[in-house]
Design an enzyme around this catalytic site. Sequence first.
Site, PDB file in Angstrom:
ATOM      1  N   ARG A 263       0.730  -1.266   0.003  1.00 45.70           N
ATOM      2  CA  ARG A 263       0.155  -0.124   0.085  1.00 45.70           C
ATOM      3  C   ARG A 263       0.895   1.288   0.171  1.00 45.70           C
ATOM      4  O   ARG A 263       1.739   1.385   0.768  1.00 45.70           O
ATOM      5  CB  ARG A 263      -0.906  -0.057   1.197  1.00 45.70           C
ATOM      6  CG  ARG A 263      -1.791  -1.064   1.223  1.00 45.70           C
ATOM      7  CD  ARG A 263      -2.882  -1.219   2.491  1.00 45.70           C
ATOM      8  NE  ARG A 263      -3.668  -2.414   2.576  1.00 45.70           N
ATOM      9  CZ  ARG A 263      -4.591  -2.778   3.473  1.00 45.70           C
ATOM     10  NH1 ARG A 263      -4.768  -1.956   4.566  1.00 45.70           N
ATOM     11  NH2 ARG A 263      -5.060  -3.711   3.633  1.00 45.70           N
ATOM     12  N   ARG A 278       1.859   1.382  10.113  1.00 40.55           N
ATOM     13  CA  ARG A 278       1.473   1.763   8.710  1.00 40.55           C
ATOM     14  C   ARG A 278       2.641   1.614   7.902  1.00 40.55           C
ATOM     15  O   ARG A 278       3.341   2.713   7.742  1.00 40.55           O
ATOM     16  CB  ARG A 278       0.822   3.241   8.700  1.00 40.55           C
ATOM     17  CG  ARG A 278       0.220   3.620   7.677  1.00 40.55           C
ATOM     18  CD  ARG A 278      -0.478   4.997   7.806  1.00 40.55           C
ATOM     19  NE  ARG A 278      -1.393   5.260   8.803  1.00 40.55           N
ATOM     20  CZ  ARG A 278      -2.643   4.828   8.859  1.00 40.55           C
ATOM     21  NH1 ARG A 278      -3.352   4.588   7.690  1.00 40.55           N
ATOM     22  NH2 ARG A 278      -3.650   5.149   9.941  1.00 40.55           N
ATOM     23  N   GLU A 350      -6.601  -0.299  15.991  1.00 45.02           N
ATOM     24  CA  GLU A 350      -6.853  -1.288  15.095  1.00 45.02           C
ATOM     25  C   GLU A 350      -6.088  -2.078  14.318  1.00 45.02           C
ATOM     26  O   GLU A 350      -4.840  -1.893  14.001  1.00 45.02           O
ATOM     27  CB  GLU A 350      -7.588  -0.541  13.627  1.00 45.02           C
ATOM     28  CG  GLU A 350      -8.298  -1.311  12.679  1.00 45.02           C
ATOM     29  CD  GLU A 350      -7.659  -1.442  11.648  1.00 45.02           C
ATOM     30  OE1 GLU A 350      -7.393  -2.717  11.212  1.00 45.02           O
ATOM     31  OE2 GLU A 350      -7.047  -0.581  11.115  1.00 45.02           O
ATOM     32  N   SER A 353     -10.120  -5.316  10.735  1.00 47.61           N
ATOM     33  CA  SER A 353     -11.539  -5.011  10.095  1.00 47.61           C
ATOM     34  C   SER A 353     -12.183  -6.044   9.780  1.00 47.61           C
ATOM     35  O   SER A 353     -11.841  -6.736   8.837  1.00 47.61           O
ATOM     36  CB  SER A 353     -11.476  -3.894   9.153  1.00 47.61           C
ATOM     37  OG  SER A 353     -11.034  -2.693  10.007  1.00 47.61           O
ATOM     38  N   ARG A 391       1.460  -5.687  13.070  1.00 44.72           N
ATOM     39  CA  ARG A 391       0.781  -4.924  14.101  1.00 44.72           C
ATOM     40  C   ARG A 391       0.665  -5.947  15.103  1.00 44.72           C
ATOM     41  O   ARG A 391       0.821  -5.376  16.442  1.00 44.72           O
ATOM     42  CB  ARG A 391      -0.527  -4.373  13.670  1.00 44.72           C
ATOM     43  CG  ARG A 391      -0.571  -3.452  12.636  1.00 44.72           C
ATOM     44  CD  ARG A 391      -1.919  -2.695  12.389  1.00 44.72           C
ATOM     45  NE  ARG A 391      -1.626  -1.517  11.490  1.00 44.72           N
ATOM     46  CZ  ARG A 391      -2.493  -0.567  11.512  1.00 44.72           C
ATOM     47  NH1 ARG A 391      -3.643  -0.518  11.985  1.00 44.72           N
ATOM     48  NH2 ARG A 391      -2.548   0.544  10.578  1.00 44.72           N
TER      49      ARG A 391
END
Length: 430
Positions: A263, A278, A350, A353, A391
């Site tokens: 990403r 991130r 987070e 999801s 994460r």
Amino acid sequence: MHDARALIDMGTEAVRRLARRGYTLDLSELESLQSRRNQNIRSADELRAESKRVASEVQQTARQGGDIAKLKERARELKDQIREIEAGQEQIEAQLRDLLLSIPNLPNDSAPDGDSEEFAVEIRRVGTPPTFPFEPKDHVDLGEATGILDFGRATKLSGPRFAVSRGAGAALERALATLFLDLHTRRHGYVEHSVPYLVSRKTMTGTGQLPKFEEDLFKTGVADRELFLIPTAEVPLTNLYADEIIPPAELPLALTAHTPCFRSEAGSYGRDTRGLIRQHQFAKVEMVRIVDPADADTELEKMVGHAEACLKELGLAYRVVKLAAGDTGFSAQLTYDIEVWIPSQSTYREISSVSDFGSFQARRANIRTRGADGKPKLVTTLNGSGLPVGRTLAALLEQCQQQDGSIVLPESLVPYLGFRRISADGTTEA
């Protein structure tokens, strides 16, 4: 992607629901394009019918020895008119498709109002966030002090937002991915897949990454072939069944894969630039379920539980929240976020999801099953992280840190690692 007719029939209700996520639906534009499309189709059909009649007259008149000059001229005029209408039709179809591809999914009415994480509704908390008799370090300091993470050399190789893991760090990443896959395949009934990391534009469009999020993707190609690096295994896993009709007896399908994810994180510069939170490249175990629409609610709750099982197995404190309508992803109609406790930030962040996409992705990718009447109908697609390796590693290092700088890992990882403790100098102990 939406059915234009369905949106028009919903009218102000579609406008209301989309407004909850900050999107303004221009019904008049949609109605105009749909009307022009239908009118063009009717006109083209009428001209083709006339063209067929004229062609028949030409043949009949020619057999009778009559003059066919005017008839042939009319036949040419009709062909020109049909070509002109078809060209216009292609343009209208493209405009309508572009508009429909740009409209996000309709949020579920159970999603709370709001447009940011502040409006998320907490569902439950599991585990107690650890407390320390010392100032807890963040995962970057812990990883670099023990030598299991190297961000400086990763930057030398590729620039910022990359990481190198080594020794016990690399082993820990591998162990986490294997643990997650074992949980999903052996306990939860998912079928593991190994999928391509490069996919086509059509595949990216099928799950909603394109056209809206093109700037967030890494693109490459071979000769004249355009290819994109996957941002998540959701993309290839869901599209495995594109343009197929799945027998009802095979539903629900439960798929999982461990892949790298790529990403660009466009628009997020300045946020979470430190550490593993991130990154441009990270590893993740993904879950996808393809289900009958009638079973979607039950299957979504089941998938949330599967993601939670990974955190419970590791003994990590976390919470589950339901996202607000305006904070839900483009393709989703309802999303639960699972947030893990990060001690250095004194907050939950987070880590997974889990989303219900309704028929949104199924319509784009043309994934169907058959109803009780035997007729094809769209399926419902669900997906969730189960879990991202980076994460999870960050949360483990921070929640499991000791005052002497060592990290004592959960017992559940020992069979995969062969050790439980990472000393302050990076050595390992059983």
